[in-house]
Write a protein that holds these residues in place. Structure first.
Motif, short mmCIF file in Angstrom:
data_model
loop_
_atom_site.label_atom_id
_atom_site.label_comp_id
_atom_site.label_asym_id
_atom_site.label_seq_id
_atom_site.Cartn_x
_atom_site.Cartn_y
_atom_site.Cartn_z
N UNK B 297 -86.96 44.06 -26.17
CA UNK B 297 -87.98 43.81 -25.32
C UNK B 297 -88.44 45.30 -24.41
N UNK B 298 -87.94 46.26 -25.31
CA UNK B 298 -88.31 47.68 -24.96
C UNK B 298 -89.37 47.93 -25.50
N UNK B 299 -90.67 48.32 -24.79
CA UNK B 299 -91.94 48.43 -25.39
C UNK B 299 -91.87 49.74 -26.28
N UNK B 300 -92.69 49.70 -27.22
CA UNK B 300 -92.73 50.88 -28.22
C UNK B 300 -93.86 51.94 -27.54
N UNK B 301 -94.51 51.68 -26.41
CA UNK B 301 -95.26 52.72 -25.49
C UNK B 301 -95.18 52.28 -24.21
N UNK B 302 -95.00 53.19 -23.60
CA UNK B 302 -94.91 52.92 -22.16
C UNK B 302 -95.70 54.26 -21.38
N UNK B 303 -96.80 53.82 -20.44
CA UNK B 303 -97.28 55.19 -19.66
C UNK B 303 -97.66 56.19 -20.68
N UNK B 304 -98.24 55.67 -21.65
CA UNK B 304 -98.79 56.70 -22.98
C UNK B 304 -97.85 57.59 -23.58
N UNK B 305 -96.38 56.97 -23.50
CA UNK B 305 -95.31 57.55 -24.16
C UNK B 305 -94.70 56.72 -25.18
N UNK B 306 -94.78 57.46 -26.25
CA UNK B 306 -93.84 56.40 -27.42
C UNK B 306 -92.33 56.41 -27.10
N UNK B 307 -92.03 55.27 -27.72
CA UNK B 307 -90.47 54.85 -27.46
C UNK B 307 -90.17 54.51 -28.74
N UNK B 308 -89.20 55.44 -29.54
CA UNK B 308 -88.66 54.65 -30.77
C UNK B 308 -87.16 54.45 -30.75
N UNK B 309 -86.69 53.59 -31.58
CA UNK B 309 -85.28 53.29 -31.94
C UNK B 309 -84.87 54.03 -32.87
N UNK B 310 -83.83 54.75 -32.50
CA UNK B 310 -83.37 55.73 -33.47
C UNK B 310 -81.82 55.41 -34.18
N UNK B 311 -81.02 54.63 -33.44
CA UNK B 311 -79.77 54.37 -33.93
C UNK B 311 -78.97 53.21 -33.13
N UNK B 312 -77.81 53.07 -33.29
CA UNK B 312 -76.91 52.43 -32.34
C UNK B 312 -75.69 52.86 -31.96
N UNK B 313 -75.12 52.36 -30.97
CA UNK B 313 -73.60 52.72 -30.12
C UNK B 313 -72.68 52.14 -30.94
N UNK B 314 -71.68 52.90 -31.28
CA UNK B 314 -70.59 52.39 -32.19
C UNK B 314 -69.28 52.49 -31.35
N UNK B 315 -68.31 51.68 -31.86
CA UNK B 315 -66.86 51.88 -31.28
C UNK B 315 -66.34 53.19 -31.66
N UNK B 316 -65.38 53.86 -30.94
CA UNK B 316 -64.70 55.11 -31.44
C UNK B 316 -65.63 56.15 -31.04
#
Lengths: 351, 351
Positions: B297-316
């Motif tokens: 649900x995180x938009x890929x653009x908000x207030x004219x700023x691009x938002x990019x998914x780059x990875x994930x959080x892991x254990x350890x």
């Protein structure tokens, strides 16, 4: 040990521990992007920042790091006292040469921590970086009940003018230190005012809570520089009685008791105590006014600090001094000014 | 004009005018011992301080004073954005060599004032003194609704990792400026990110108000230094996909459009965009995490700023990078560190 910014922040964090337990208003302290705190209902936030720079405000070779730590915080807290507030948190901006991140930093943090405990003001965050010199900027937050803060701008003609403590003691301490007449020890009472000043928190709060002070500020640059600022902010003049100003008491006798003084004995004998009281900086005493009906109710001693009436507020803008020979002169602004004065230990306060 | 501290404060005060009209919460601004402000019911105070030092963070001969004014405030405000807050006031600690109190100061205050207006953040006080170099420390206060602030410490295994904007643009701008390939003009889009960064206030607030981000911080020292800090604060590890990181877009084409580029053309052709994106400082983009249910649900653009998914959080605790050849390596911390790196314009970010 290879020091970097993370390691430096971690050192400071370990030293101070979490401030959140001690300060219930504090939600987030060291280690996040910013500090986060709540303010009690019916209170306002007082906030002030203060430089403390090597070469301008202190010198590395004569000021012990423990004193630098204490004083950088104490002098910022003094501005909270001057509004009648209670200090709560502080932010530390610290820039250091890499070679000072060992022992010097430890001693510095020791002094800072003692002051933080003594004045109940917790480290809430900050910024660290490398610098060619020691650069310190402290931001302090305090709280005060809504409508109780005492400003510089409230003095009215007819008000009496008061100061706390004795003026010039810090300047005298600086001169003794500069001449290397005394070792910079915490235990030496003549140096204490210069190395380990104590902001007049209890007095400031008492005056604010009892609505005794119409205007207030702290004396950081000397009475001759600070009093005109209070008057300008209030749009008034003043007439100060030189004979009433509480000056350093018998410095020669005190000094002789405190250490070897042969080199500076002559200097101290010729010391103009009034000049030192008017123009010496770093006193961190309170300067305040009270209206004529309340002036007699101001106690002459409060929380072990003497309070002395030194003059009154007048119409117009003249800043006048009644000299000890009863002649009236204009009070010259000769206090400490970083753009005019030499760095602290050379010829401080002499334009 | 004979400059002293009073005159300097008066210059700043005249330039900015009173902030009280614009900011109803502010009770006392420039000219008293401290600033005094009220906090709205249901809100908390965010506060942060930031160094901006000549020789460490900028150089007098290549960074225009107008940019120094803008950037010193913008980068401090970025920490408010990173908590999801709204900036309100700032304190300015400024130390200047006497010879810069004329034109340089005017231009500096111009840039500072434009940033203050743009980000709705009013000057509330500060401290001025003389310095051998230009020393700036900015303290910013913001507000955020109680329990809405986003901290560094909230990331959990399984969360997705996002960044705003494109990483490395500020580093590229710095390199072009350092090589004197381009004149330091506001209008040049390649230099804008380095000279006039814009804190991601709207994005940060949106994420906080919609409770989308589990953890957040701003990227000031480079992803390779800042991401481990977020993970350490949250007690987690991460796996970042190098191919997903938004890097500078076609710098050679952009640069050629923007000015004479013969000298640096070869350099730009060989530029490792991923290296610049991972290790370049001063981006002031937001790094945040969202739990797996909300990540889509995180938009890929908000207030004219691009938002990019780059990875994930892991254990350890492992901070891993999936390289473009699909091999997994540890992400080296090679971002900006004042104790390790050379001053800004020489070899910034190269250990």
């Amino acid at each position: 040990m290879r020091m970097n910014e993370n390691a430096l922040v971690e050192r400071i964090r370990r030293r101070f521990g979490s401030s959140k337990r001690k300060n219930p208003g504090l939600r987030v302290d060291i280690g996040d992007d910013a500090a986060l705190f709540a303010v009690r209902d019916g209170y306002q936030v007082i906030s002030t920042c203060d430089w403390f720079l090597e070469g301008t405000h202190f010198l590395r070779d004569i000021h012990p790091p423990d004193s630098v730590g204490w004083k950088c915080l104490a002098r910022a807290i003094s501005d909270i006292a001057a509004m009648g507030g209670r200090p709560k948190f502080f932010l530390l901006s610290l820039a250091l040469p890499a070679e000072l991140t060992g022992r010097w930093l430890d001693d510095y943090l020791g002094g800072l921590q003692r002051a933080a405990r003594k004045f109940h003001c917790s480290l809430a965050g900050g910024d660290t970086t490398k610098g060619d010199k020691i650069l310190i900027s402290i931001t302090v937050f305090g709280e005060v009940r809504s409508r109780q803060a005492v400003l510089r701008s409230g003095a009215r003609p007819g008000d009496a003018v008061f100061v706390s403590g004795r003026l010039g003691e810090a300047e005298l301490g600086l001169r003794l230190l500069r001449d290397r007449a005394l070792r910079p020890q915490l235990s030496n009472p003549l140096l204490k005012k210069h190395l380990y000043p104590e902001p007049r928190l209890a007095l400031g709060r008492w005056l604010a809570e009892n609505r005794m002070a119409t205007a207030m500020m702290d004396l950081s640059d000397g009475l001759s520089s600070d009093l005109p600022r209070l008057c300008a902010a209030s749009g008034v003049g003043t007439r100060i009685d030189a004979a009433a100003i509480p000056t350093v008491r018998d410095p020669l006798k005190q000094a002789t008791r405190s250490g070897k003084m042969t080199a500076t004995r002559a200097k101290l004998q010729n010391l103009d105590l009034l000049d030192v009281a008017l123009n010496g900086g770093d006193d961190y005493e309170l300067l305040f006014t009270a209206n004529s009906h309340q002036a007699d109710r101001v106690p002459c001693k409060l929380a072990e600090v003497n309070v002395t009436r030194i003059g009154k507020i007048t119409n117009g803008r003249r800043i006048a001094l009644i000299r000890t020979d009863k002649l009236e002169t204009a009070l010259d602004e000769s206090g400490w000014d970083s753009f005019r004065s030499q760095p602290v230990p050379k010829e401080k306060g002499r334009a």
